[in-house]
Design a protein around this motif. Structure first.
Motif, PDB file in Angstrom:
ATOM      1  N   LEU A  60     -15.805  -0.695 -10.867  1.00 29.63           N
ATOM      2  CA  LEU A  60     -17.161  -1.105 -10.521  1.00 29.63           C
ATOM      3  C   LEU A  60     -17.160  -2.441  -9.793  1.00 29.63           C
ATOM      4  CD1 LEU A  60     -19.078  -0.039 -13.719  1.00 29.63           C
ATOM      5  CD2 LEU A  60     -19.437   0.821 -11.426  1.00 29.63           C
ATOM      6  N   GLU A  61     -16.303  -3.356 -10.257  1.00 26.19           N
ATOM      7  CA  GLU A  61     -16.263  -4.655  -9.612  1.00 26.19           C
ATOM      8  C   GLU A  61     -15.764  -4.515  -8.179  1.00 26.19           C
ATOM      9  OE1 GLU A  61     -14.137  -7.509 -11.797  1.00 26.19           O
ATOM     10  OE2 GLU A  61     -14.742  -9.167 -10.515  1.00 26.19           O
ATOM     11  N   ARG A  62     -14.789  -3.608  -7.975  1.00 24.74           N
ATOM     12  CA  ARG A  62     -14.302  -3.363  -6.622  1.00 24.74           C
ATOM     13  C   ARG A  62     -15.420  -2.859  -5.730  1.00 24.74           C
ATOM     14  NH1 ARG A  62      -9.382  -1.422  -8.556  1.00 24.74           N
ATOM     15  NH2 ARG A  62     -10.089   0.737  -8.623  1.00 24.74           N
ATOM     16  N   MET A  63     -16.292  -2.045  -6.307  1.00 25.80           N
ATOM     17  CA  MET A  63     -17.386  -1.485  -5.524  1.00 25.80           C
ATOM     18  C   MET A  63     -18.443  -2.517  -5.213  1.00 25.80           C
ATOM     19  SD  MET A  63     -16.854   1.671  -4.849  1.00 25.80           S
ATOM     20  CE  MET A  63     -15.075   1.687  -4.778  1.00 25.80           C
TER      21      MET A  63
ATOM     22  N   LYS B 146       2.326 -13.977  -9.283  1.00 28.67           N
ATOM     23  CA  LYS B 146       2.225 -12.555  -8.965  1.00 28.67           C
ATOM     24  C   LYS B 146       1.156 -11.835  -9.783  1.00 28.67           C
ATOM     25  CE  LYS B 146       6.246 -10.651  -8.670  1.00 28.67           C
ATOM     26  NZ  LYS B 146       7.331  -9.725  -9.030  1.00 28.67           N
ATOM     27  N   PRO B 147       1.112 -11.996 -11.108  1.00 24.96           N
ATOM     28  CA  PRO B 147       0.037 -11.329 -11.859  1.00 24.96           C
ATOM     29  C   PRO B 147      -1.354 -11.715 -11.342  1.00 24.96           C
ATOM     30  CG  PRO B 147       1.626 -12.254 -13.374  1.00 24.96           C
ATOM     31  CD  PRO B 147       2.014 -12.723 -12.027  1.00 24.96           C
ATOM     32  N   ASP B 148      -1.519 -12.984 -10.923  1.00 27.52           N
ATOM     33  CA  ASP B 148      -2.820 -13.393 -10.395  1.00 27.52           C
ATOM     34  C   ASP B 148      -3.146 -12.641  -9.119  1.00 27.52           C
ATOM     35  OD1 ASP B 148      -1.863 -16.794 -11.151  1.00 27.52           O
ATOM     36  OD2 ASP B 148      -2.670 -15.214 -12.448  1.00 27.52           O
ATOM     37  N   LEU B 149      -2.157 -12.564  -8.225  1.00 28.55           N
ATOM     38  CA  LEU B 149      -2.393 -11.852  -6.970  1.00 28.55           C
ATOM     39  C   LEU B 149      -2.713 -10.396  -7.241  1.00 28.55           C
ATOM     40  CD1 LEU B 149      -2.441 -11.902  -3.938  1.00 28.55           C
ATOM     41  CD2 LEU B 149      -0.001 -11.503  -3.900  1.00 28.55           C
ATOM     42  N   LEU B 150      -1.967  -9.784  -8.174  1.00 30.26           N
ATOM     43  CA  LEU B 150      -2.231  -8.385  -8.498  1.00 30.26           C
ATOM     44  C   LEU B 150      -3.636  -8.214  -9.051  1.00 30.26           C
ATOM     45  CD1 LEU B 150       1.199  -7.390 -10.011  1.00 30.26           C
ATOM     46  CD2 LEU B 150       0.166  -6.531  -7.931  1.00 30.26           C
ATOM     47  N   GLU B 151      -4.085  -9.188  -9.858  1.00 31.22           N
ATOM     48  CA  GLU B 151      -5.424  -9.070 -10.396  1.00 31.22           C
ATOM     49  C   GLU B 151      -6.477  -9.198  -9.306  1.00 31.22           C
ATOM     50  OE1 GLU B 151      -6.228 -10.824 -13.949  1.00 31.22           O
ATOM     51  OE2 GLU B 151      -8.410 -10.841 -13.702  1.00 31.22           O
ATOM     52  N   ILE B 152      -6.238 -10.121  -8.364  1.00 35.12           N
ATOM     53  CA  ILE B 152      -7.192 -10.250  -7.260  1.00 35.12           C
ATOM     54  C   ILE B 152      -7.283  -8.939  -6.485  1.00 35.12           C
ATOM     55  CG2 ILE B 152      -7.654 -11.414  -5.091  1.00 35.12           C
ATOM     56  CD1 ILE B 152      -6.398 -13.859  -6.182  1.00 35.12           C
ATOM     57  N   LEU B 153      -6.126  -8.332  -6.231  1.00 31.90           N
ATOM     58  CA  LEU B 153      -6.127  -7.061  -5.498  1.00 31.90           C
ATOM     59  C   LEU B 153      -6.876  -5.990  -6.266  1.00 31.90           C
ATOM     60  CD1 LEU B 153      -2.530  -7.087  -4.094  1.00 31.90           C
ATOM     61  CD2 LEU B 153      -4.605  -6.865  -2.767  1.00 31.90           C
ATOM     62  N   GLU B 154      -6.760  -6.032  -7.611  1.00 33.26           N
ATOM     63  CA  GLU B 154      -7.399  -5.013  -8.427  1.00 33.26           C
ATOM     64  C   GLU B 154      -8.919  -5.201  -8.475  1.00 33.26           C
ATOM     65  OE1 GLU B 154      -5.630  -2.882 -10.673  1.00 33.26           O
ATOM     66  OE2 GLU B 154      -7.250  -2.282 -12.015  1.00 33.26           O
ATOM     67  N   ARG B 155      -9.340  -6.477  -8.579  1.00 38.91           N
ATOM     68  CA  ARG B 155     -10.767  -6.716  -8.787  1.00 38.91           C
ATOM     69  C   ARG B 155     -11.530  -6.915  -7.498  1.00 38.91           C
ATOM     70  NH1 ARG B 155     -11.159 -11.331 -13.054  1.00 38.91           N
ATOM     71  NH2 ARG B 155     -13.242 -11.409 -12.188  1.00 38.91           N
ATOM     72  N   SER B 156     -10.876  -7.416  -6.485  1.00 32.29           N
ATOM     73  CA  SER B 156     -11.592  -7.676  -5.236  1.00 32.29           C
ATOM     74  C   SER B 156     -10.614  -7.520  -4.087  1.00 32.29           C
ATOM     75  CB  SER B 156     -12.178  -9.088  -5.278  1.00 32.29           C
ATOM     76  OG  SER B 156     -12.847  -9.353  -4.074  1.00 32.29           O
ATOM     77  N   LYS B 162      -6.831 -10.304   2.436  1.00 33.69           N
ATOM     78  CA  LYS B 162      -6.807 -11.479   3.312  1.00 33.69           C
ATOM     79  C   LYS B 162      -5.655 -12.396   2.929  1.00 33.69           C
ATOM     80  CE  LYS B 162     -11.744 -11.765   4.246  1.00 33.69           C
ATOM     81  NZ  LYS B 162     -12.974 -12.537   3.979  1.00 33.69           N
ATOM     82  N   VAL B 163      -5.513 -12.621   1.614  1.00 37.31           N
ATOM     83  CA  VAL B 163      -4.448 -13.517   1.157  1.00 37.31           C
ATOM     84  C   VAL B 163      -3.083 -12.951   1.499  1.00 37.31           C
ATOM     85  CG1 VAL B 163      -3.377 -14.491  -0.892  1.00 37.31           C
ATOM     86  CG2 VAL B 163      -5.839 -14.483  -0.695  1.00 37.31           C
ATOM     87  N   VAL B 164      -2.907 -11.646   1.276  1.00 38.85           N
ATOM     88  CA  VAL B 164      -1.603 -11.048   1.527  1.00 38.85           C
ATOM     89  C   VAL B 164      -1.252 -11.088   3.006  1.00 38.85           C
ATOM     90  CG1 VAL B 164      -0.310  -8.899   1.408  1.00 38.85           C
ATOM     91  CG2 VAL B 164      -1.667  -9.598  -0.500  1.00 38.85           C
ATOM     92  N   PHE B 165      -2.245 -10.899   3.859  1.00 42.57           N
ATOM     93  CA  PHE B 165      -2.016 -11.000   5.307  1.00 42.57           C
ATOM     94  C   PHE B 165      -1.490 -12.377   5.676  1.00 42.57           C
ATOM     95  CE2 PHE B 165      -2.552  -8.258   8.751  1.00 42.57           C
ATOM     96  CZ  PHE B 165      -3.298  -7.167   8.349  1.00 42.57           C
TER      97      PHE B 165
END
Lengths: 354, 210
Positions: A60-63, B146-156, B162-165
């Motif tokens: 949901l947050e992704r959306m 790394k866990p932070d980056l993975l979380e950013i990718l998961e949530r937003s 943008k960051v990975v680019f």
């Protein structure tokens, strides 16, 4: 003392202070959980809810939904499901429970009758020994146990209620602020252990999440298969028995057997179809177990970290000793967390100069 | 007596106010510093203010005393650090021994506020640090792992991508610089070789040979 040595001393002292703070926080949290009755169960259920809800909340947050609302939505949906299913199930369950209460003396008599028959055979085989009046004793004990069971049910229900309110409450805040709390806790970890602790927390999270989701899926599958099988057979109390089978499946090794016991008792006492009913009931549970195995082994075994089968048995027995049935259920995840901690620690600390 | 007491309390109150103000002000100032350093860092440069706020809630702030090790060469690495305040020395243990049985730890570079290091560990599966990082004075670092980056990718994912680019750009640029340096070194080695040959030739054309 050179300024360098002085600085080293300050660093070392700060490390000890920080470690003590972290240890104190963790230990006091553990004490609170274990000392207050019912707290541990609510907390564990909250944990399970958190891990279950994380994927939909993240989705949901992704959306684009804000995080707080994204967390509320699964709760509302779950609340709705529980409300609607309760309004359907509770009258049915109440009927079944009151029917059970009426039938219970019949079942007690039935079990004691069966025992009488078998003890008679037993006694006739050992006619030298004075036939202990086993059947009477068993009947008395059963009546006493079921009586106390029926009395303790209201007590039980109130505790269930408190847990049902506390657990979602904890789960909501775990979902919303869990990350912030672990970030602050990590802030107290001394620098030389920081990367290690962060990595460890992340690995534990991943593994626990996968494990909980797999186990729950397993229970649901078993419950559904049992319910289908018993309903097809026209077996009474199929819903309750299915729920019970699904829940007891969580207990390793003996869970499935415990799950089948009530149905077998009901079958034996009813005796309408004779031995064939008993066999059919057994078959239903067996099929459920087979499906369980076929689905589980690819799903869960990958998540259960490579623990040797002997280790698994020892761990389960130890868990049972310390915390009874609850201990047996959580013993495997706890053991794999411990093993994971050692592995991560080892990888961080042992240098490989390639 | 009463006047003295009043004075004493007033003084205490003043000290308390000073203490609170210093701490709150310092904290605000530090938060501003961190926000500014983050916004200016190449990885997060083209993020909006609200996106930066999101990142700020995920990163970790670490404080190190002078001389404290941040990580050692060959240690398991989990992410990168950005210098907010202070200085960090990056050193490599030189495998080529000048004297037998001594390992020389050579300081390769000194990093200032705004510089960052360790970014390769963000993308490698099992990452070993290629150098040692030690703070040379009281330092504040932003940690992004790394866990932070993975979380950013998961949530937003939009922010994460943008960051990975940008991360890819940084790593690519470093690779380019390294390749250029290598070709330059090759040129210098060739030049030295040619010079040595010329010297050898002129020396061999000595009176003895004629």
């Amino acid at each position: 003392m050179t300024p360098d040595q002085q600085r080293q001393k300050i660093v070392k002292r700060e490390r000890w202070i920080k470690l003590t703070i972290v240890a104190v926080i963790l230990i006091s949290a553990l004490v609170v959980l274990l000392a207050i009755p019912g707290m541990l169960v609510s907390f564990l259920i909250a944990f399970v809810i958190t891990y279950l809800f994380k994927p939909p909340v993240n989705y949901l947050e992704r959306m684009g939904v804000g995080r707080t609302i994204a967390i509320l939505i699964p709760f509302i949906v779950l609340g709705g499901i529980i409300a609607t299913s309760s309004s359907i199930l509770i009258p049915k369950a109440a009927d079944q429970i009151s029917a059970l209460q009426l039938e219970l003396p019949k079942y007690i008599k039935g079990v004691s009758d069966i025992t009488i028959r078998h003890t008679k055979k037993f006694n006739s085989a050992l006619s030298q020994f004075s036939s202990v009046n086993l059947s009477e004793k068993i009947e008395l004990w059963l009546q006493g146990a079921s009586g106390s069971l029926l009395i303790s049910i209201p007590n039980w229900v109130t505790q269930l209620f408190t847990t049902m309110i506390l657990a979602p409450f904890f789960a909501f805040f775990m979902l919303r602020d869990g990350r912030e709390i672990s970030r602050q806790l990590l802030g107290f970890v001394p620098n030389h252990l920081f990367e290690l602790s962060l990595n460890l927390m992340y690995q534990i999270n991943q593994q626990l999440g996968g494990f909980i989701r797999a186990r729950l899926l397993e229970s649901v599958i078993v419950g559904v298969v049992v319910w289908l099988g018993l309903s097809i057979m026209g077996f009474p109390y199929s819903a309750i028995l299915a729920v019970f089978a699904g829940l007891t499946n969580l207990i390793p090794y003996i869970g499935p057997i415990i799950g089948a016991v009530p149905a077998i008792i009901v079958a034996m006492v009813n005796q309408e179809g004779g031995t064939s009913t008993i066999a059919l009931v057994g078959l239903v549970y067996l099929i459920a177990q087979i499906v369980d195995m076929l689905v589980i082994i690819p799903l869960v075994i990958a998540k259960i970290v490579d623990l040797h089968p002997v280790t698994v048995v020892i761990v389960i027995i130890t868990g049972g000793q310390f915390m009874g049935v609850l201990g047996m259920i959580i013993s495997i995840p706890v053991a794999s967390i411990i093993k994971l901690t050692f592995t991560v620690f080892y990888n961080h600390v042992v240098d490989f100069r390639s | 007596m009463g006047a003295k007491k009043f004075y004493y309390d007033h003084d205490r109150l003043g000290a308390l106010v000073n203490f609170l103000w210093d701490n709150i002000f310092k904290r605000l100032e530090r938060e501003q510093d961190i926000g500014a350093i983050l916004a200016n860092n190449i990885l997060f440069r083209n993020l909006s203010k609200s996106e930066l706020k999101f990142i700020e809630k995920i990163i970790h702030i670490r404080k190190y005393r002078a001389g404290e090790t941040i990580f050692r060469q060959n240690e398991n690495g989990v992410g990168m650090y950005i210098v907010v305040k202070g200085r960090v020395d990056i050193s490599i243990i030189d495998e080529i021994l000048l004297e037998p049985n001594t390992e020389k730890e050579v300081v390769v570079t000194r990093l200032e506020p705004g510089d960052f290091f360790g970014e390769l560990s963000l993308v490698e599966e099992i990452s070993r640090r290629s150098a040692t990082a030690i703070s040379s004075e009281d330092t504040v670092l932003i940690g992004f792992f790394k866990p932070d980056l993975l979380e950013i990718l998961e949530r937003s994912p939009s922010i994460g991508v943008k960051v990975v680019f940008r991360l890819a750009e940084v790593l690519g640029r470093r690779l380019k610089e390294t390749t250029e340096k290598i070709s330059q070194l090759k040129k210098e080695i060739r030049l030295l070789g040619e010079l040595h040959e010329v010297q050898h030739d002129t020396r061999s054309a000595t009176p003895e040979n004629r």
